[in-house]
Motif scaffolding. Structure first.
Motif, PDB file in Angstrom:
ATOM      1  N   PRO A  19      15.310  35.146 170.637  1.00 39.88           N
ATOM      2  CA  PRO A  19      15.411  33.727 170.971  1.00 39.88           C
ATOM      3  C   PRO A  19      14.144  32.944 170.660  1.00 39.88           C
ATOM      4  O   PRO A  19      14.220  31.828 170.179  1.00 39.88           O
ATOM      5  CB  PRO A  19      15.723  33.725 172.465  1.00 39.88           C
ATOM      6  CG  PRO A  19      15.362  35.075 172.957  1.00 39.88           C
ATOM      7  CD  PRO A  19      15.478  36.001 171.790  1.00 39.88           C
ATOM      8  N   VAL A  20      12.972  33.523 170.886  1.00 42.89           N
ATOM      9  CA  VAL A  20      11.735  32.792 170.621  1.00 42.89           C
ATOM     10  C   VAL A  20      11.476  32.705 169.126  1.00 42.89           C
ATOM     11  O   VAL A  20      11.127  31.656 168.597  1.00 42.89           O
ATOM     12  CB  VAL A  20      10.545  33.474 171.334  1.00 42.89           C
ATOM     13  CG1 VAL A  20       9.238  32.807 170.965  1.00 42.89           C
ATOM     14  CG2 VAL A  20      10.754  33.434 172.839  1.00 42.89           C
ATOM     15  N   MET A  21      11.679  33.810 168.419  1.00 41.45           N
ATOM     16  CA  MET A  21      11.380  33.835 166.993  1.00 41.45           C
ATOM     17  C   MET A  21      12.409  33.094 166.171  1.00 41.45           C
ATOM     18  O   MET A  21      12.119  32.652 165.070  1.00 41.45           O
ATOM     19  CB  MET A  21      11.259  35.280 166.528  1.00 41.45           C
ATOM     20  CG  MET A  21      10.058  35.976 167.099  1.00 41.45           C
ATOM     21  SD  MET A  21      10.011  37.647 166.513  1.00 41.45           S
ATOM     22  CE  MET A  21       8.744  38.316 167.562  1.00 41.45           C
ATOM     23  N   ARG A  49       4.546  41.437 153.617  1.00 43.64           N
ATOM     24  CA  ARG A  49       4.459  41.147 155.050  1.00 43.64           C
ATOM     25  C   ARG A  49       5.476  40.080 155.404  1.00 43.64           C
ATOM     26  O   ARG A  49       5.619  39.087 154.700  1.00 43.64           O
ATOM     27  CB  ARG A  49       3.060  40.656 155.415  1.00 43.64           C
ATOM     28  CG  ARG A  49       2.923  40.221 156.878  1.00 43.64           C
ATOM     29  CD  ARG A  49       1.538  39.722 157.204  1.00 43.64           C
ATOM     30  NE  ARG A  49       0.595  40.823 157.147  1.00 43.64           N
ATOM     31  CZ  ARG A  49      -0.723  40.665 156.990  1.00 43.64           C
ATOM     32  NH1 ARG A  49      -1.244  39.464 156.864  1.00 43.64           N
ATOM     33  NH2 ARG A  49      -1.511  41.715 156.948  1.00 43.64           N
ATOM     34  N   ALA A  50       6.154  40.298 156.512  1.00 42.00           N
ATOM     35  CA  ALA A  50       7.018  39.276 157.105  1.00 42.00           C
ATOM     36  C   ALA A  50       6.422  38.962 158.470  1.00 42.00           C
ATOM     37  O   ALA A  50       6.188  39.866 159.272  1.00 42.00           O
ATOM     38  CB  ALA A  50       8.442  39.775 157.248  1.00 42.00           C
ATOM     39  N   ALA A  51       6.134  37.689 158.722  1.00 41.12           N
ATOM     40  CA  ALA A  51       5.515  37.270 159.977  1.00 41.12           C
ATOM     41  C   ALA A  51       6.381  36.227 160.651  1.00 41.12           C
ATOM     42  O   ALA A  51       6.792  35.246 160.026  1.00 41.12           O
ATOM     43  CB  ALA A  51       4.115  36.708 159.726  1.00 41.12           C
ATOM     44  N   ALA A  52       6.657  36.465 161.922  1.00 38.58           N
ATOM     45  CA  ALA A  52       7.475  35.533 162.704  1.00 38.58           C
ATOM     46  C   ALA A  52       6.609  34.910 163.786  1.00 38.58           C
ATOM     47  O   ALA A  52       6.026  35.624 164.604  1.00 38.58           O
ATOM     48  CB  ALA A  52       8.655  36.262 163.328  1.00 38.58           C
ATOM     49  N   PRO A  53       6.489  33.577 163.810  1.00 41.14           N
ATOM     50  CA  PRO A  53       5.668  32.923 164.820  1.00 41.14           C
ATOM     51  C   PRO A  53       6.259  33.078 166.223  1.00 41.14           C
ATOM     52  O   PRO A  53       7.456  32.934 166.422  1.00 41.14           O
ATOM     53  CB  PRO A  53       5.676  31.454 164.414  1.00 41.14           C
ATOM     54  CG  PRO A  53       6.220  31.416 163.038  1.00 41.14           C
ATOM     55  CD  PRO A  53       7.049  32.638 162.856  1.00 41.14           C
ATOM     56  N   VAL A  54       5.390  33.369 167.172  1.00 41.38           N
ATOM     57  CA  VAL A  54       5.752  33.378 168.584  1.00 41.38           C
ATOM     58  C   VAL A  54       5.344  32.049 169.196  1.00 41.38           C
ATOM     59  O   VAL A  54       6.029  31.498 170.044  1.00 41.38           O
ATOM     60  CB  VAL A  54       5.069  34.558 169.318  1.00 41.38           C
ATOM     61  CG1 VAL A  54       5.338  34.514 170.810  1.00 41.38           C
ATOM     62  CG2 VAL A  54       5.528  35.883 168.724  1.00 41.38           C
ATOM     63  N   SER A  55       4.205  31.528 168.732  1.00 43.44           N
ATOM     64  CA  SER A  55       3.713  30.212 169.125  1.00 43.44           C
ATOM     65  C   SER A  55       2.989  29.616 167.918  1.00 43.44           C
ATOM     66  O   SER A  55       2.961  30.226 166.850  1.00 43.44           O
ATOM     67  CB  SER A  55       2.769  30.328 170.335  1.00 43.44           C
ATOM     68  OG  SER A  55       1.565  30.953 169.949  1.00 43.44           O
TER      69      SER A  55
END
Length: 165
Positions: A19-21, A49-55
């Motif tokens: 839900p956050v990502m 690299r795959a990066a998913a923001p949390v904030s």
């Protein structure tokens, strides 16, 4: 190799829909690395690299890397697969450039019998810079990594450069 497969499955599950990502866009980076290892010397490789923001400041990332120690010729070459899970903290940009630190864990899995160094789980902590372009970014990164082997701990020093989409 069994540890690397388990880590890869865990990392992919972590970055799957959450839900956050899901509220923010995942970024993908591709690059090259030069890796300095005590046992093998200098290796050249590729990394994704795959990066998913949390904030706005924190991202979780999955890296898949492949390095070849080829400077002794094909017959003596060795190859390593080194996936990583990282937390990345990006500091506020200054102009068109931003500084970041990253740390986490992973695996160091040789793919050939010729490899002479340690293998096993890894812990890494590094830093890098992102140069903002128009729609993409260029990154430069130094990410020292400890390989926790069966008998000793070894250090490898990768320098990476690439593009983030």
């Amino acid at each position: 190799m069994k540890h690397a497969q388990s880590l890869l499955v865990f990392l992919l599950l972590l970055l799957s829909t959450g839900p956050v990502m899901a509220q923010r866009q995942t970024r993908v980076g591709l690059g090259f690395n030069a890796l300095l290892a005590k046992a093998e010397g200098v290796g050249l490789g590729i990394r994704a690299r795959a990066a998913a923001p949390v904030s706005a400041d924190l991202s979780l990332a999955v890296d898949l890397g492949f390095t070849g120690f080829i400077f002794r010729g094909r017959d003596e070459a060795s190859y390593v697969f080194d996936p990583q899970l990282s937390a990345i903290v990006t500091f506020p940009p200054r102009g068109r450039q931003a500084f970041y630190v990253l740390g986490g864990f992973g695996a160091y899995a040789p793919l050939s019998n010729r490899y002479r160094g340690e293998r096993g789980p890894t812990v890494h902590f590094g830093f890098g810079w992102v140069q903002l372009l128009r729609e993409t970014q260029v990154f430069y990164e130094l990410n020292p990594t400890l390989i926790v082997g069966e008998r000793t701990v070894d250090v490898v020093l990768p320098f990476r450069i690439g593009v983030i989409f």
